[in-house]
Design a protein around this motif. Structure first.
Motif, PDB file in Angstrom:
ATOM      1  N   GLU A 368      28.551  40.963  46.140  1.00 47.98           N
ATOM      2  CA  GLU A 368      28.706  39.797  45.290  1.00 47.98           C
ATOM      3  C   GLU A 368      28.537  40.162  43.821  1.00 47.98           C
ATOM      4  O   GLU A 368      29.276  39.663  42.958  1.00 47.98           O
ATOM      5  CB  GLU A 368      27.683  38.721  45.679  1.00 47.98           C
ATOM      6  N   GLY A 369      27.596  41.056  43.508  1.00 48.75           N
ATOM      7  CA  GLY A 369      27.393  41.484  42.131  1.00 48.75           C
ATOM      8  C   GLY A 369      28.589  42.234  41.590  1.00 48.75           C
ATOM      9  O   GLY A 369      28.993  42.031  40.435  1.00 48.75           O
ATOM     10  N   TRP A 370      29.175  43.095  42.416  1.00 48.02           N
ATOM     11  CA  TRP A 370      30.361  43.840  41.978  1.00 48.02           C
ATOM     12  C   TRP A 370      31.539  42.908  41.766  1.00 48.02           C
ATOM     13  O   TRP A 370      32.291  43.058  40.799  1.00 48.02           O
ATOM     14  CB  TRP A 370      30.720  44.886  43.028  1.00 48.02           C
ATOM     15  N   ARG A 371      31.675  41.922  42.624  1.00 47.26           N
ATOM     16  CA  ARG A 371      32.781  40.980  42.487  1.00 47.26           C
ATOM     17  C   ARG A 371      32.642  40.160  41.206  1.00 47.26           C
ATOM     18  O   ARG A 371      33.638  39.911  40.511  1.00 47.26           O
ATOM     19  CB  ARG A 371      32.819  40.058  43.705  1.00 47.26           C
ATOM     20  N   ARG A 372      31.407  39.739  40.865  1.00 49.78           N
ATOM     21  CA  ARG A 372      31.200  38.993  39.626  1.00 49.78           C
ATOM     22  C   ARG A 372      31.507  39.862  38.409  1.00 49.78           C
ATOM     23  O   ARG A 372      32.047  39.380  37.403  1.00 49.78           O
ATOM     24  CB  ARG A 372      29.765  38.475  39.555  1.00 49.78           C
ATOM     25  N   MET A 373      31.181  41.149  38.489  1.00 46.63           N
ATOM     26  CA  MET A 373      31.465  42.054  37.379  1.00 46.63           C
ATOM     27  C   MET A 373      32.978  42.207  37.190  1.00 46.63           C
ATOM     28  O   MET A 373      33.479  42.173  36.054  1.00 46.63           O
ATOM     29  CB  MET A 373      30.817  43.418  37.638  1.00 46.63           C
ATOM     30  N   LEU A 374      33.713  42.359  38.284  1.00 46.23           N
ATOM     31  CA  LEU A 374      35.166  42.463  38.202  1.00 46.23           C
ATOM     32  C   LEU A 374      35.769  41.165  37.671  1.00 46.23           C
ATOM     33  O   LEU A 374      36.685  41.188  36.828  1.00 46.23           O
ATOM     34  CB  LEU A 374      35.746  42.791  39.579  1.00 46.23           C
ATOM     35  N   ASP A 375      35.245  40.041  38.127  1.00 44.44           N
ATOM     36  CA  ASP A 375      35.697  38.735  37.663  1.00 44.44           C
ATOM     37  C   ASP A 375      35.513  38.609  36.153  1.00 44.44           C
ATOM     38  O   ASP A 375      36.428  38.185  35.428  1.00 44.44           O
ATOM     39  CB  ASP A 375      34.924  37.646  38.404  1.00 44.44           C
ATOM     40  N   SER A 376      34.350  39.002  35.663  1.00 39.62           N
ATOM     41  CA  SER A 376      34.059  38.892  34.226  1.00 39.62           C
ATOM     42  C   SER A 376      34.987  39.783  33.407  1.00 39.62           C
ATOM     43  O   SER A 376      35.487  39.370  32.346  1.00 39.62           O
ATOM     44  CB  SER A 376      32.602  39.261  33.955  1.00 39.62           C
ATOM     45  N   LEU A 377      35.229  41.002  33.885  1.00 37.55           N
ATOM     46  CA  LEU A 377      36.088  41.918  33.145  1.00 37.55           C
ATOM     47  C   LEU A 377      37.512  41.380  33.048  1.00 37.55           C
ATOM     48  O   LEU A 377      38.117  41.369  31.961  1.00 37.55           O
ATOM     49  CB  LEU A 377      36.093  43.290  33.807  1.00 37.55           C
ATOM     50  N   LEU A 378      38.053  40.919  34.181  1.00 31.46           N
ATOM     51  CA  LEU A 378      39.425  40.426  34.182  1.00 31.46           C
ATOM     52  C   LEU A 378      39.567  39.169  33.328  1.00 31.46           C
ATOM     53  O   LEU A 378      40.520  39.036  32.548  1.00 31.46           O
ATOM     54  CB  LEU A 378      39.864  40.140  35.619  1.00 31.46           C
ATOM     55  N   ALA A 379      38.617  38.235  33.476  1.00 32.59           N
ATOM     56  CA  ALA A 379      38.683  36.997  32.694  1.00 32.59           C
ATOM     57  C   ALA A 379      38.573  37.278  31.203  1.00 32.59           C
ATOM     58  O   ALA A 379      39.300  36.690  30.387  1.00 32.59           O
ATOM     59  CB  ALA A 379      37.579  36.043  33.143  1.00 32.59           C
ATOM     60  N   TYR A 380      37.696  38.186  30.821  1.00 37.69           N
ATOM     61  CA  TYR A 380      37.505  38.500  29.397  1.00 37.69           C
ATOM     62  C   TYR A 380      38.753  39.158  28.807  1.00 37.69           C
ATOM     63  O   TYR A 380      39.213  38.781  27.726  1.00 37.69           O
ATOM     64  CB  TYR A 380      36.302  39.423  29.223  1.00 37.69           C
ATOM     65  N   GLN A 381      39.313  40.126  29.513  1.00 40.40           N
ATOM     66  CA  GLN A 381      40.469  40.840  28.981  1.00 40.40           C
ATOM     67  C   GLN A 381      41.698  39.938  28.890  1.00 40.40           C
ATOM     68  O   GLN A 381      42.459  40.002  27.917  1.00 40.40           O
ATOM     69  CB  GLN A 381      40.778  42.067  29.843  1.00 40.40           C
ATOM     70  N   LEU A 382      41.912  39.091  29.903  1.00 41.09           N
ATOM     71  CA  LEU A 382      43.061  38.191  29.858  1.00 41.09           C
ATOM     72  C   LEU A 382      42.899  37.142  28.766  1.00 41.09           C
ATOM     73  O   LEU A 382      43.866  36.812  28.064  1.00 41.09           O
ATOM     74  CB  LEU A 382      43.254  37.516  31.221  1.00 41.09           C
ATOM     75  N   ALA A 383      41.681  36.609  28.606  1.00 46.81           N
ATOM     76  CA  ALA A 383      41.439  35.618  27.554  1.00 46.81           C
ATOM     77  C   ALA A 383      41.542  36.246  26.165  1.00 46.81           C
ATOM     78  O   ALA A 383      41.994  35.602  25.213  1.00 46.81           O
ATOM     79  CB  ALA A 383      40.070  34.977  27.745  1.00 46.81           C
ATOM     80  N   ARG A 384      41.129  37.482  26.052  1.00 49.08           N
ATOM     81  CA  ARG A 384      41.165  38.180  24.763  1.00 49.08           C
ATOM     82  C   ARG A 384      42.591  38.377  24.266  1.00 49.08           C
ATOM     83  O   ARG A 384      42.832  38.439  23.050  1.00 49.08           O
ATOM     84  CB  ARG A 384      40.461  39.537  24.933  1.00 49.08           C
ATOM     85  N   GLN A 385      43.533  38.497  25.195  1.00 51.11           N
ATOM     86  CA  GLN A 385      44.926  38.724  24.828  1.00 51.11           C
ATOM     87  C   GLN A 385      45.748  37.438  24.817  1.00 51.11           C
ATOM     88  O   GLN A 385      46.973  37.489  24.730  1.00 51.11           O
ATOM     89  CB  GLN A 385      45.560  39.718  25.812  1.00 51.11           C
ATOM     90  N   ALA A 386      45.078  36.294  24.957  1.00 54.73           N
ATOM     91  CA  ALA A 386      45.784  35.008  25.006  1.00 54.73           C
ATOM     92  C   ALA A 386      45.335  34.113  23.864  1.00 54.73           C
ATOM     93  O   ALA A 386      44.294  34.331  23.236  1.00 54.73           O
ATOM     94  CB  ALA A 386      45.548  34.319  26.351  1.00 54.73           C
ATOM     95  N   ASP A 387      46.128  33.097  23.617  1.00 55.60           N
ATOM     96  CA  ASP A 387      45.828  32.138  22.568  1.00 55.60           C
ATOM     97  C   ASP A 387      46.289  30.759  23.021  1.00 55.60           C
ATOM     98  O   ASP A 387      47.120  30.632  23.920  1.00 55.60           O
ATOM     99  CB  ASP A 387      46.532  32.546  21.267  1.00 55.60           C
ATOM    100  N   GLY A 388      45.758  29.739  22.404  1.00 54.32           N
ATOM    101  CA  GLY A 388      46.180  28.382  22.712  1.00 54.32           C
ATOM    102  C   GLY A 388      45.788  27.958  24.118  1.00 54.32           C
ATOM    103  O   GLY A 388      44.769  28.396  24.666  1.00 54.32           O
ATOM    104  N   PRO A 389      46.618  27.113  24.761  1.00 58.95           N
ATOM    105  CA  PRO A 389      46.293  26.626  26.110  1.00 58.95           C
ATOM    106  C   PRO A 389      46.173  27.747  27.142  1.00 58.95           C
ATOM    107  O   PRO A 389      45.450  27.607  28.131  1.00 58.95           O
ATOM    108  CB  PRO A 389      47.466  25.693  26.435  1.00 58.95           C
ATOM    109  N   ALA A 390      46.912  28.848  26.935  1.00 61.35           N
ATOM    110  CA  ALA A 390      46.863  29.946  27.904  1.00 61.35           C
ATOM    111  C   ALA A 390      45.474  30.562  27.980  1.00 61.35           C
ATOM    112  O   ALA A 390      45.068  31.059  29.039  1.00 61.35           O
ATOM    113  CB  ALA A 390      47.893  31.014  27.538  1.00 61.35           C
TER     114      ALA A 390
END
Length: 459
Positions: A368-390
């Motif tokens: 569960e800890g590893w899955r949360r870490m992967l979740d955080s990395l993916l969410a952060y990187q995708l949000a970092r490269q997006a703007d607006g509603p995306a």
């Protein structure tokens, strides 16, 4: 040279062979764009008539000077809403033409076992074949009689009536349902449909949605699994599926049922790629879908999957195998996210860079800890490269991807442990690790999103 072209109505339009126009004609393929009513909006063709010195002559001609080579197909200039020509780069259209197309090849799984009655997913017992009221009464009266209960639980032999039902289901699926999905619901062209086999050509933007719709319709299922309301049956031209049946144009048709499955191979290729090579890759993709081994409920299973191969014009290929259901839905959502103009084209590139430094699930962390870490990395990187509603959609997408890795990629059967498989030192022949599987998933989605930006609407 193209001799015949079948339209959506099943008629054949006779075209002049290329040799009748000039000895050397180079024709660049263009996708036909159609509106919701199926009307022809435009077609772009560039012809280089080298021996006659007529290069680009069509580009300088007025629309009134253009005449179809023949009128036998019933297509006249007055029937066209617009006529346009293109040349590289494809910047003369508001809706840019696609340079890639998709081929889809689907095949039903275990048809021999289904017909012989030995398939564990579709074979039923005598008790299951009874009417629910009869089954209930049988259990109440004979529950304590071991011999009768043992008989009731035996698999029922295949009867001629069952063969007729299977034949009718496959006939309705291939002759009624498949053409409707490919050519009415999506802007595709059906090449072959017979029994449990389907071969179709589709725009890149439509192929994932069409594959999902075909797979659900094959079993007579609906993605939402919601009850069909009686008022919806008024829409006779709308395909509705549920509980193993399909309803279209006033006809209720039996499909193969939830126990039956199908595997699908998809190839996305450049229009100038050799067709023979593309077809070989298509057959290979279908076989890889059927050979896709993973663990499910502690058992090794194959089939009931899809495989996508993307043949790049610049060289190399992308390959991805996954189950139906959530992986395909998430792939479509990720593609739509990456196709958003507010998302950077380098979103996947930066995500893959950070993914290389991420510890694996065997690094000492809890699952569960590893899955949360992967979740955080993916969410952060995708949000970092997006703007607006995306940007607001990135956290949910990261959670879906992390869940997929946990439920899909970590259940892949290693090549060394595959039954009947020969272990090879070639990386391409080995089952991907979770990191490779996720990287392939991201790269395929990014490529499909890129084509969606260039032309077509995502489905």
């Amino acid at each position: 040279a193209l001799e015949q072209l079948r339209d959506a109505a099943g008629e054949f339009d006779v075209l002049d062979a290329a040799g009748e126009l000039a000895q050397r004609i180079v024709v660049h393929l263009a996708m036909l764009a159609r509106d919701g009513l199926g009307q022809l909006l435009g077609m772009g063709i560039e012809q280089r008539l080298q021996p006659l010195g007529m290069a680009n002559e069509l580009h300088r001609a007025d629309v009134g000077d253009i005449h179809p080579p023949r009128q036998q197909g019933g297509v006249h200039l007055t029937d066209l809403a617009a006529v346009a020509f293109y040349d590289k780069p494809f910047l003369k259209f508001e809706r840019l033409l696609e340079t890639y197309y998709a081929l889809l090849l689907m095949d039903g799984d275990r048809m021999g076992a289904i017909l012989s009655g030995t398939d564990e997913h579709t074979a039923i017992s005598f008790l299951e074949s009874f009417h629910p009221w009869v089954c209930e009464g049988f259990l109440e009266r004979f529950r304590d009689q071991a011999d009768l209960m043992r008989y009731a639980k035996e698999k029922r032999p295949v009867s001629p009536g069952r063969h007729v039902a299977i034949s009718d289901a496959l006939n309705d699926f291939s002759q009624v349902i498949v053409p409707h999905i490919i050519e009415i619901e999506f802007a595709g062209h059906l090449i072959y449909s017979g029994g449990d086999d389907v071969l179709a050509m589709l725009p890149v933007a439509d192929v994932l949605g069409a594959a999902r719709r075909l797979r659900l319709a094959y079993s007579g299922l609906d993605e939402t699994e919601a009850e069909i309301k009686l008022a919806e049956f008024r829409h006779r031209d709308r395909l509705m599926c549920g509980r193993g049946f399909a309803y279209l144009n006033g006809w209720l048709m039996r499909m193969m049922g939830s126990g039956a499955s199908a595997s699908c191979g998809i190839v996305v290729a450049h229009h100038q790629a050799p067709l023979g090579m593309v077809l070989r890759e298509l057959r290979r993709a279908e076989q890889q879908a059927k050979d896709y081994q993973r663990l499910k409920d502690g058992k090794r299973v194959t089939r009931d999957a899809f495989h996508i191969t993307v043949i790049k014009r610049s060289g190399g290929a992308l390959r991805l195998s996954a189950e139906w259901g959530e992986p395909l839905k998430t792939l479509i959502r990720l593609r739509d996210f990456l196709a958003d103009p507010n998302v950077s084209r380098r979103a996947v590139f930066h995500t893959l860079e950070r993914l290389e430094d991420l510890p694996g699930p065997d690094s000492g962390l809890s699952r569960e800890g590893w899955r949360r870490m992967l979740d955080s990395l993916l969410a952060y990187q995708l949000a970092r490269q997006a703007d607006g509603p995306a940007k607001a959609r990135a956290p949910e997408l990261g959670a879906l991807l992390a869940e997929l890795v946990d439920e899909q990629a970590l259940r892949l059967v290693p090549a060394e442990a595959r039954q009947g498989a020969q272990v090879s030192s070639n990386k391409a022949s080995r089952a991907p690790t979770w990191r490779q599987w996720l990287a392939d998933f991201l790269r395929v989605a990014e490529f499909l999103a890129r084509e969606t930006r260039l032309g077509g609407h995502a489905s």
